[in-house]
Design a protein around this motif. Structure first.
Motif, PDB file in Angstrom:
ATOM      1  N   ILE A 151       0.858  -1.194   0.000  1.00  0.00           N
ATOM      2  CA  ILE A 151       0.000   0.000   0.000  1.00  0.00           C
ATOM      3  C   ILE A 151       0.890   1.238   0.000  1.00  0.00           C
ATOM      4  O   ILE A 151       2.047   1.186   0.397  1.00  0.00           O
ATOM      5  N   GLY A 152       0.334   2.344  -0.444  1.00  0.00           N
ATOM      6  CA  GLY A 152       1.094   3.591  -0.518  1.00  0.00           C
ATOM      7  C   GLY A 152       1.926   3.637  -1.788  1.00  0.00           C
ATOM      8  O   GLY A 152       1.479   3.217  -2.863  1.00  0.00           O
ATOM      9  N   GLU A 153       3.135   4.125  -1.661  1.00  0.00           N
ATOM     10  CA  GLU A 153       4.040   4.314  -2.803  1.00  0.00           C
ATOM     11  C   GLU A 153       4.625   2.975  -3.214  1.00  0.00           C
ATOM     12  O   GLU A 153       5.729   2.598  -2.826  1.00  0.00           O
ATOM     13  N   ASN A 154       3.883   2.222  -4.039  1.00  0.00           N
ATOM     14  CA  ASN A 154       4.251   0.825  -4.251  1.00  0.00           C
ATOM     15  C   ASN A 154       5.179   0.554  -5.427  1.00  0.00           C
ATOM     16  O   ASN A 154       5.743  -0.528  -5.526  1.00  0.00           O
ATOM     17  N   LYS A 155       5.357   1.535  -6.313  1.00  0.00           N
ATOM     18  CA  LYS A 155       5.995   1.180  -7.587  1.00  0.00           C
ATOM     19  C   LYS A 155       7.508   0.964  -7.508  1.00  0.00           C
ATOM     20  O   LYS A 155       8.025   0.040  -8.113  1.00  0.00           O
ATOM     21  N   TYR A 156       8.211   1.841  -6.795  1.00  0.00           N
ATOM     22  CA  TYR A 156       9.674   1.715  -6.776  1.00  0.00           C
ATOM     23  C   TYR A 156      10.105   0.359  -6.226  1.00  0.00           C
ATOM     24  O   TYR A 156      11.085  -0.219  -6.676  1.00  0.00           O
ATOM     25  N   GLY A 157       9.383  -0.129  -5.250  1.00  0.00           N
ATOM     26  CA  GLY A 157       9.803  -1.356  -4.586  1.00  0.00           C
ATOM     27  C   GLY A 157       9.171  -2.618  -5.142  1.00  0.00           C
ATOM     28  O   GLY A 157       9.349  -3.690  -4.582  1.00  0.00           O
ATOM     29  N   LYS A 158       8.438  -2.497  -6.251  1.00  0.00           N
ATOM     30  CA  LYS A 158       7.719  -3.663  -6.758  1.00  0.00           C
ATOM     31  C   LYS A 158       8.537  -4.584  -7.661  1.00  0.00           C
ATOM     32  O   LYS A 158       8.367  -5.806  -7.606  1.00  0.00           O
ATOM     33  N   PRO A 159       9.423  -4.046  -8.526  1.00  0.00           N
ATOM     34  CA  PRO A 159      10.120  -4.955  -9.445  1.00  0.00           C
ATOM     35  C   PRO A 159      10.822  -6.131  -8.748  1.00  0.00           C
ATOM     36  O   PRO A 159      10.735  -7.265  -9.220  1.00  0.00           O
ATOM     37  N   ILE A 160      11.493  -5.887  -7.632  1.00  0.00           N
ATOM     38  CA  ILE A 160      12.191  -7.001  -6.974  1.00  0.00           C
ATOM     39  C   ILE A 160      11.181  -8.022  -6.427  1.00  0.00           C
ATOM     40  O   ILE A 160      11.422  -9.235  -6.485  1.00  0.00           O
ATOM     41  N   LEU A 161      10.048  -7.545  -5.942  1.00  0.00           N
ATOM     42  CA  LEU A 161       9.035  -8.473  -5.443  1.00  0.00           C
ATOM     43  C   LEU A 161       8.462  -9.304  -6.583  1.00  0.00           C
ATOM     44  O   LEU A 161       8.275 -10.522  -6.463  1.00  0.00           O
ATOM     45  N   ASP A 162       8.172  -8.647  -7.699  1.00  0.00           N
ATOM     46  CA  ASP A 162       7.626  -9.365  -8.858  1.00  0.00           C
ATOM     47  C   ASP A 162       8.564 -10.482  -9.310  1.00  0.00           C
ATOM     48  O   ASP A 162       8.134 -11.508  -9.822  1.00  0.00           O
ATOM     49  N   ARG A 163       9.849 -10.253  -9.149  1.00  0.00           N
ATOM     50  CA  ARG A 163      10.822 -11.238  -9.614  1.00  0.00           C
ATOM     51  C   ARG A 163      11.047 -12.371  -8.634  1.00  0.00           C
ATOM     52  O   ARG A 163      11.372 -13.475  -9.037  1.00  0.00           O
ATOM     53  N   VAL A 164      10.950 -12.082  -7.344  1.00  0.00           N
ATOM     54  CA  VAL A 164      11.447 -13.051  -6.358  1.00  0.00           C
ATOM     55  C   VAL A 164      10.382 -13.612  -5.416  1.00  0.00           C
ATOM     56  O   VAL A 164      10.442 -14.781  -5.039  1.00  0.00           O
ATOM     57  N   ALA A 165       9.426 -12.798  -5.011  1.00  0.00           N
ATOM     58  CA  ALA A 165       8.520 -13.214  -3.930  1.00  0.00           C
ATOM     59  C   ALA A 165       7.613 -14.367  -4.339  1.00  0.00           C
ATOM     60  O   ALA A 165       6.961 -14.315  -5.377  1.00  0.00           O
ATOM     61  N   GLN A 166       7.577 -15.381  -3.523  1.00  0.00           N
ATOM     62  CA  GLN A 166       6.690 -16.518  -3.760  1.00  0.00           C
ATOM     63  C   GLN A 166       6.070 -16.934  -2.444  1.00  0.00           C
ATOM     64  O   GLN A 166       6.579 -16.605  -1.373  1.00  0.00           O
ATOM     65  N   HIS A 167       5.003 -17.707  -2.539  1.00  0.00           N
ATOM     66  CA  HIS A 167       4.327 -18.140  -1.321  1.00  0.00           C
ATOM     67  C   HIS A 167       5.253 -18.997  -0.454  1.00  0.00           C
ATOM     68  O   HIS A 167       5.179 -18.986   0.767  1.00  0.00           O
ATOM     69  N   LYS A 168       6.177 -19.722  -1.110  1.00  0.00           N
ATOM     70  CA  LYS A 168       7.054 -20.596  -0.336  1.00  0.00           C
ATOM     71  C   LYS A 168       8.348 -19.903   0.128  1.00  0.00           C
ATOM     72  O   LYS A 168       9.218 -20.548   0.722  1.00  0.00           O
ATOM     73  N   THR A 169       8.493 -18.609  -0.157  1.00  0.00           N
ATOM     74  CA  THR A 169       9.658 -17.858   0.343  1.00  0.00           C
ATOM     75  C   THR A 169       9.733 -17.990   1.867  1.00  0.00           C
ATOM     76  O   THR A 169       8.743 -17.749   2.556  1.00  0.00           O
ATOM     77  N   PRO A 170      10.914 -18.379   2.406  1.00  0.00           N
ATOM     78  CA  PRO A 170      11.028 -18.486   3.866  1.00  0.00           C
ATOM     79  C   PRO A 170      10.876 -17.121   4.547  1.00  0.00           C
ATOM     80  O   PRO A 170      11.151 -16.085   3.941  1.00  0.00           O
ATOM     81  N   LEU A 171      10.465 -17.157   5.806  1.00  0.00           N
ATOM     82  CA  LEU A 171      10.225 -15.906   6.540  1.00  0.00           C
ATOM     83  C   LEU A 171      11.439 -14.988   6.545  1.00  0.00           C
ATOM     84  O   LEU A 171      11.325 -13.783   6.341  1.00  0.00           O
ATOM     85  N   GLU A 172      12.611 -15.545   6.803  1.00  0.00           N
ATOM     86  CA  GLU A 172      13.779 -14.666   6.923  1.00  0.00           C
ATOM     87  C   GLU A 172      14.136 -14.046   5.570  1.00  0.00           C
ATOM     88  O   GLU A 172      14.602 -12.908   5.509  1.00  0.00           O
ATOM     89  N   ASP A 173      13.889 -14.790   4.481  1.00  0.00           N
ATOM     90  CA  ASP A 173      14.120 -14.207   3.160  1.00  0.00           C
ATOM     91  C   ASP A 173      13.104 -13.104   2.873  1.00  0.00           C
ATOM     92  O   ASP A 173      13.415 -12.110   2.208  1.00  0.00           O
ATOM     93  N   ALA A 174      11.905 -13.276   3.378  1.00  0.00           N
ATOM     94  CA  ALA A 174      10.892 -12.238   3.167  1.00  0.00           C
ATOM     95  C   ALA A 174      11.267 -10.958   3.912  1.00  0.00           C
ATOM     96  O   ALA A 174      10.986  -9.853   3.441  1.00  0.00           O
ATOM     97  N   VAL A 175      11.916 -11.094   5.066  1.00  0.00           N
ATOM     98  CA  VAL A 175      12.398  -9.899   5.774  1.00  0.00           C
ATOM     99  C   VAL A 175      13.431  -9.168   4.917  1.00  0.00           C
ATOM    100  O   VAL A 175      13.371  -7.951   4.726  1.00  0.00           O
ATOM    101  N   LYS A 176      14.369  -9.930   4.353  1.00  0.00           N
ATOM    102  CA  LYS A 176      15.358  -9.337   3.436  1.00  0.00           C
ATOM    103  C   LYS A 176      14.665  -8.616   2.287  1.00  0.00           C
ATOM    104  O   LYS A 176      14.969  -7.472   1.962  1.00  0.00           O
ATOM    105  N   LEU A 177      13.722  -9.329   1.662  1.00  0.00           N
ATOM    106  CA  LEU A 177      13.003  -8.777   0.512  1.00  0.00           C
ATOM    107  C   LEU A 177      12.265  -7.492   0.889  1.00  0.00           C
ATOM    108  O   LEU A 177      12.277  -6.510   0.139  1.00  0.00           O
TER     109      LEU A 177
END
Lengths: 248, 248
Positions: A151-177
């Motif tokens: 939510i909010g200013e979502n565009k700058y930070g979206k490309p890396i999420l689009d490339r990497v984030a998955q439902h099975k991403t571990p919690l600690e990797d999601a913190v990094k992301l």
């Protein structure tokens, strides 16, 4: 402006919010946009908000404390809703309630009524869910296909999420992301700023795993920031020059 | 939507534009948004446009062919302006002229009059300059501190530019950067799409260095796309997990 990102993952959930609010560039403050409720063993519910601060604070107060409900019955709050779906409806109803109260006056002065909310939680015996609630009080739910909301200013930070984030991403990797995505946003939009509020919830734990304020001096955040920049620069350097270059 | 990025560098200039236009998601077309004029040994001038296609095509026709000027004198075009500053003023005046003609009718139907243009060029005996011209016909110029301009959907592709782009970036590296920035945008916004138009100009050459349409099948673009994704994923994997992780 604001940037908040929430991950809904196999292992649990990660929520990260900035804290900057501004009414013009000459009026900047720090307000928490992440609000959590914990009844150990029974429920954990957290929400992050973007939009007019007056609107979102009013919504948070309504759903956390029940203030403002026009009824004699005991007020329902996030501490008492029987399911997460009911919790999402409660938040949506609170948004509509604030709209009824403040919307016309805001619009009369050409302010847009804006509220967008990420709601995450789990209640004993039920599954962990995450919702994105809009200004109109309607909402969508995260699914394995789309395991994050912004939510909010979502565009700058979206490309890396689009490339990497998955439902099975571990919690600690999601913190990094989340940190990487936040850092890209902070660098490009002055109205998103430190410190950050981080919450990690392990699925079925029914207690908050980690809740932490990340200050500008936080060593881990600074390390991510520096090393991510370095990694991007070196990845870019390592890519070969265009094959058609001889043509110039 | 549109995404165009232009670099103004020590060695020269790099311009990259997508070609997708859309009137709703069910009406998508391919139109070039990059227009170049070359009088070898005398001048090279190129512009990239974003905004309503009817508006920007009208502006381009006016400045390239002189159509529409209301005067008996020989019309000034980009082929005859004595300086790049005059060229920027000519483009700005053409935007205002189209606004006078079409603005009220657009606004009556609740369409916003939008035109934003990157203009780059060099005229014999003068320096290479780059301008960003706004809907109101006013403009700013690139300087060594800010050696690139973006128009259209600029946010997804900006973080990498903010981190890496400098006035001293070599031309071939700027082509890489432009492709990386474009790829991030195309991945996150459906209304920006292939093919791409690329133009490279070497400072003081007074001829176009390279002008090329980049198709979906272009091997270099595909390589950048794949390797950049891989590099991001591996950079992200290599970052250590949070130091405070034991706390959960």
């Amino acid at each position: 402006m604001t940037y908040c990102v929430g991950f809904w993952l196999e292992e649990g959930a990660v929520l990260l919010a900035d804290t900057r609010t501004n009414a013009g560039v000459d009026n900047i403050s720090v307000f928490s946009k992440l609000h959590a409720l914990e009844i150990p063993g029974e429920r954990v519910i957290a929400l992050m908000t973007a939009g007019n601060l007056a609107v979102t604070q009013s919504v948070v107060t309504r759903v956390m404390e029940g203030v403002g409900a026009a009824s004699d019955a005991p007020e329902t709050t996030l501490a008492t809703t029987p399911t997460m779906f009911d919790a999402a409806r409660l938040v949506g109803e609170a948004v509509r309630d604030v709209y009824r109260t403040d919307g016309p006056a805001l619009e009369a002065q050409n302010f847009k009524f804006e509220a967008s909310i990420i709601l995450m939680g789990q209640i004993a015996g039920r599954r962990m869910r995450m919702f994105h609630i809009y200004s109109a009080g309607n909402f969508i739910e995260a699914t394995p296909d789309t395991p994050f909301f912004q939510i909010g200013e979502n565009k700058y930070g979206k490309p890396i999420l689009d490339r990497v984030a998955q439902h099975k991403t571990p919690l600690e990797d999601a913190v990094k992301l989340a940190f990487i995505s936040m850092d890209s946003t902070i660098r490009s939009n002055l109205s998103v700023g430190m410190p950050l509020d981080l919450l990690v919830y392990k699925r079925d734990a029914l207690k908050i795993g980690l809740q932490r304020r990340i200050e500008e001096t936080d060593e881990y955040y600074r390390m991510i920031r520096t090393r991510w920049s370095d990694a991007l620069r070196s990845a870019y350097r390592d890519l070969p020059a265009p094959a058609f270059w001889g043509a110039t």
